[in-house]
Design a protein around this motif. Structure first.
Motif, PDB file in Angstrom:
ATOM      1  N   GLY A 104      -7.414   6.871   5.364  1.00 25.29           N
ATOM      2  CA  GLY A 104      -7.309   7.493   4.051  1.00 25.29           C
ATOM      3  C   GLY A 104      -8.657   7.977   3.580  1.00 25.29           C
ATOM      4  O   GLY A 104      -9.700   7.525   4.045  1.00 25.29           O
ATOM      5  N   GLU A 105      -8.595   8.931   2.637  1.00 23.28           N
ATOM      6  CA  GLU A 105      -9.835   9.476   2.101  1.00 23.28           C
ATOM      7  C   GLU A 105      -9.577   9.967   0.687  1.00 23.28           C
ATOM      8  O   GLU A 105      -8.627  10.727   0.445  1.00 23.28           O
ATOM      9  CB  GLU A 105     -10.314  10.634   2.984  1.00 23.28           C
ATOM     10  CG  GLU A 105     -11.650  11.208   2.576  1.00 23.28           C
ATOM     11  CD  GLU A 105     -12.114  12.277   3.560  1.00 23.28           C
ATOM     12  OE1 GLU A 105     -12.013  12.046   4.776  1.00 23.28           O
ATOM     13  OE2 GLU A 105     -12.549  13.327   3.087  1.00 23.28           O
ATOM     14  N   ASP A 106     -10.361   9.537  -0.247  1.00 24.30           N
ATOM     15  CA  ASP A 106     -10.246   9.933  -1.653  1.00 24.30           C
ATOM     16  C   ASP A 106      -8.832   9.725  -2.189  1.00 24.30           C
ATOM     17  O   ASP A 106      -8.322  10.550  -2.954  1.00 24.30           O
ATOM     18  CB  ASP A 106     -10.651  11.403  -1.827  1.00 24.30           C
ATOM     19  CG  ASP A 106     -12.107  11.642  -1.472  1.00 24.30           C
ATOM     20  OD1 ASP A 106     -12.910  10.710  -1.658  1.00 24.30           O
ATOM     21  OD2 ASP A 106     -12.419  12.748  -0.993  1.00 24.30           O
ATOM     22  N   GLY A 107      -8.172   8.659  -1.790  1.00 25.84           N
ATOM     23  CA  GLY A 107      -6.838   8.364  -2.295  1.00 25.84           C
ATOM     24  C   GLY A 107      -5.717   9.136  -1.627  1.00 25.84           C
ATOM     25  O   GLY A 107      -4.578   9.115  -2.098  1.00 25.84           O
ATOM     26  N   PHE A 108      -6.005   9.821  -0.532  1.00 27.80           N
ATOM     27  CA  PHE A 108      -4.993  10.588   0.192  1.00 27.80           C
ATOM     28  C   PHE A 108      -4.848  10.029   1.608  1.00 27.80           C
ATOM     29  O   PHE A 108      -5.810   9.536   2.183  1.00 27.80           O
ATOM     30  CB  PHE A 108      -5.374  12.071   0.288  1.00 27.80           C
ATOM     31  CG  PHE A 108      -5.412  12.761  -1.042  1.00 27.80           C
ATOM     32  CD1 PHE A 108      -4.245  13.238  -1.628  1.00 27.80           C
ATOM     33  CD2 PHE A 108      -6.612  12.932  -1.714  1.00 27.80           C
ATOM     34  CE1 PHE A 108      -4.285  13.864  -2.855  1.00 27.80           C
ATOM     35  CE2 PHE A 108      -6.662  13.563  -2.943  1.00 27.80           C
ATOM     36  CZ  PHE A 108      -5.487  14.029  -3.517  1.00 27.80           C
ATOM     37  N   PHE A 109      -3.659  10.139   2.166  1.00 26.58           N
ATOM     38  CA  PHE A 109      -3.436   9.766   3.549  1.00 26.58           C
ATOM     39  C   PHE A 109      -4.079  10.821   4.446  1.00 26.58           C
ATOM     40  O   PHE A 109      -3.929  12.016   4.200  1.00 26.58           O
ATOM     41  CB  PHE A 109      -1.939   9.696   3.888  1.00 26.58           C
ATOM     42  CG  PHE A 109      -1.222   8.570   3.208  1.00 26.58           C
ATOM     43  CD1 PHE A 109      -1.266   7.291   3.724  1.00 26.58           C
ATOM     44  CD2 PHE A 109      -0.503   8.788   2.051  1.00 26.58           C
ATOM     45  CE1 PHE A 109      -0.609   6.250   3.111  1.00 26.58           C
ATOM     46  CE2 PHE A 109       0.161   7.754   1.424  1.00 26.58           C
ATOM     47  CZ  PHE A 109       0.102   6.475   1.952  1.00 26.58           C
ATOM     48  N   GLY A 166       0.275   3.580 -10.805  1.00 26.88           N
ATOM     49  CA  GLY A 166      -1.063   3.063 -10.604  1.00 26.88           C
ATOM     50  C   GLY A 166      -1.210   2.137  -9.417  1.00 26.88           C
ATOM     51  O   GLY A 166      -2.111   1.303  -9.399  1.00 26.88           O
ATOM     52  N   ALA A 167      -0.338   2.255  -8.424  1.00 28.49           N
ATOM     53  CA  ALA A 167      -0.402   1.382  -7.261  1.00 28.49           C
ATOM     54  C   ALA A 167      -0.992   2.105  -6.062  1.00 28.49           C
ATOM     55  O   ALA A 167      -0.718   1.749  -4.920  1.00 28.49           O
ATOM     56  CB  ALA A 167       0.992   0.858  -6.938  1.00 28.49           C
ATOM     57  N   ALA A 168      -1.798   3.115  -6.323  1.00 24.71           N
ATOM     58  CA  ALA A 168      -2.354   3.913  -5.218  1.00 24.71           C
ATOM     59  C   ALA A 168      -3.161   3.054  -4.258  1.00 24.71           C
ATOM     60  O   ALA A 168      -3.061   3.220  -3.041  1.00 24.71           O
ATOM     61  CB  ALA A 168      -3.208   5.050  -5.777  1.00 24.71           C
ATOM     62  N   ALA A 169      -3.954   2.133  -4.778  1.00 20.27           N
ATOM     63  CA  ALA A 169      -4.779   1.292  -3.898  1.00 20.27           C
ATOM     64  C   ALA A 169      -3.900   0.434  -2.991  1.00 20.27           C
ATOM     65  O   ALA A 169      -4.187   0.278  -1.798  1.00 20.27           O
ATOM     66  CB  ALA A 169      -5.709   0.423  -4.731  1.00 20.27           C
ATOM     67  N   ALA A 170      -2.811  -0.122  -3.533  1.00 21.25           N
ATOM     68  CA  ALA A 170      -1.908  -0.938  -2.721  1.00 21.25           C
ATOM     69  C   ALA A 170      -1.229  -0.084  -1.656  1.00 21.25           C
ATOM     70  O   ALA A 170      -1.025  -0.528  -0.525  1.00 21.25           O
ATOM     71  CB  ALA A 170      -0.869  -1.616  -3.609  1.00 21.25           C
ATOM     72  N   LEU A 171      -0.859   1.153  -2.002  1.00 20.01           N
ATOM     73  CA  LEU A 171      -0.222   2.046  -1.033  1.00 20.01           C
ATOM     74  C   LEU A 171      -1.207   2.444   0.058  1.00 20.01           C
ATOM     75  O   LEU A 171      -0.863   2.498   1.239  1.00 20.01           O
ATOM     76  CB  LEU A 171       0.316   3.301  -1.731  1.00 20.01           C
ATOM     77  CG  LEU A 171       1.468   3.080  -2.685  1.00 20.01           C
ATOM     78  CD1 LEU A 171       1.771   4.362  -3.446  1.00 20.01           C
ATOM     79  CD2 LEU A 171       2.696   2.607  -1.942  1.00 20.01           C
TER      80      LEU A 171
END
Length: 95
Positions: A83-88, A71-76
């Motif tokens: 980034g877009e929609d949680g993807f690099f 659940g650390a996607a936002a920190a990553l």
């Protein structure tokens, strides 16, 4: 395959590497030498030789399969330049 200065500049740009102009020619020669060496590998007769993953027999180290925080996607994504929609989002490097 031959590598020229324009190709080196393009690779550096796509890789987001700062490459001074005076390094383009030596880098082109170095990459050209590497590609020629790789082409020489095609001359090696490998018929009857089993594929290897290592020249030394070894077992892979396995870690325990345990649940982690996650659940650390936002920190990553905070470290991503784009980034877009949680993807690099990365530039296209192969055409």
């Amino acid at each position: 395959m031959s590598v020229d200065k324009d190709t080196v500049r393009r690779i550096a740009k796509l890789s987001r590497l700062a490459l001074p102009e005076e390094r383009c020619e030596p880098m082109a020669a170095e990459l050209d030498g590497i590609f020629k060496w790789v082409e020489q590998l095609n001359e090696v007769d490998v018929d009857g030789i089993a594929p290897l993953t290592s020249v030394v027999a070894q077992r892979l180290k396995m870690r325990d399969d345990v649940v982690t925080e996650g659940g650390a996607a936002a920190a990553l994504m905070a470290n991503a330049p784009d980034g877009e929609d949680g993807f690099f989002v990365v530039p296209k490097v192969v055409e």
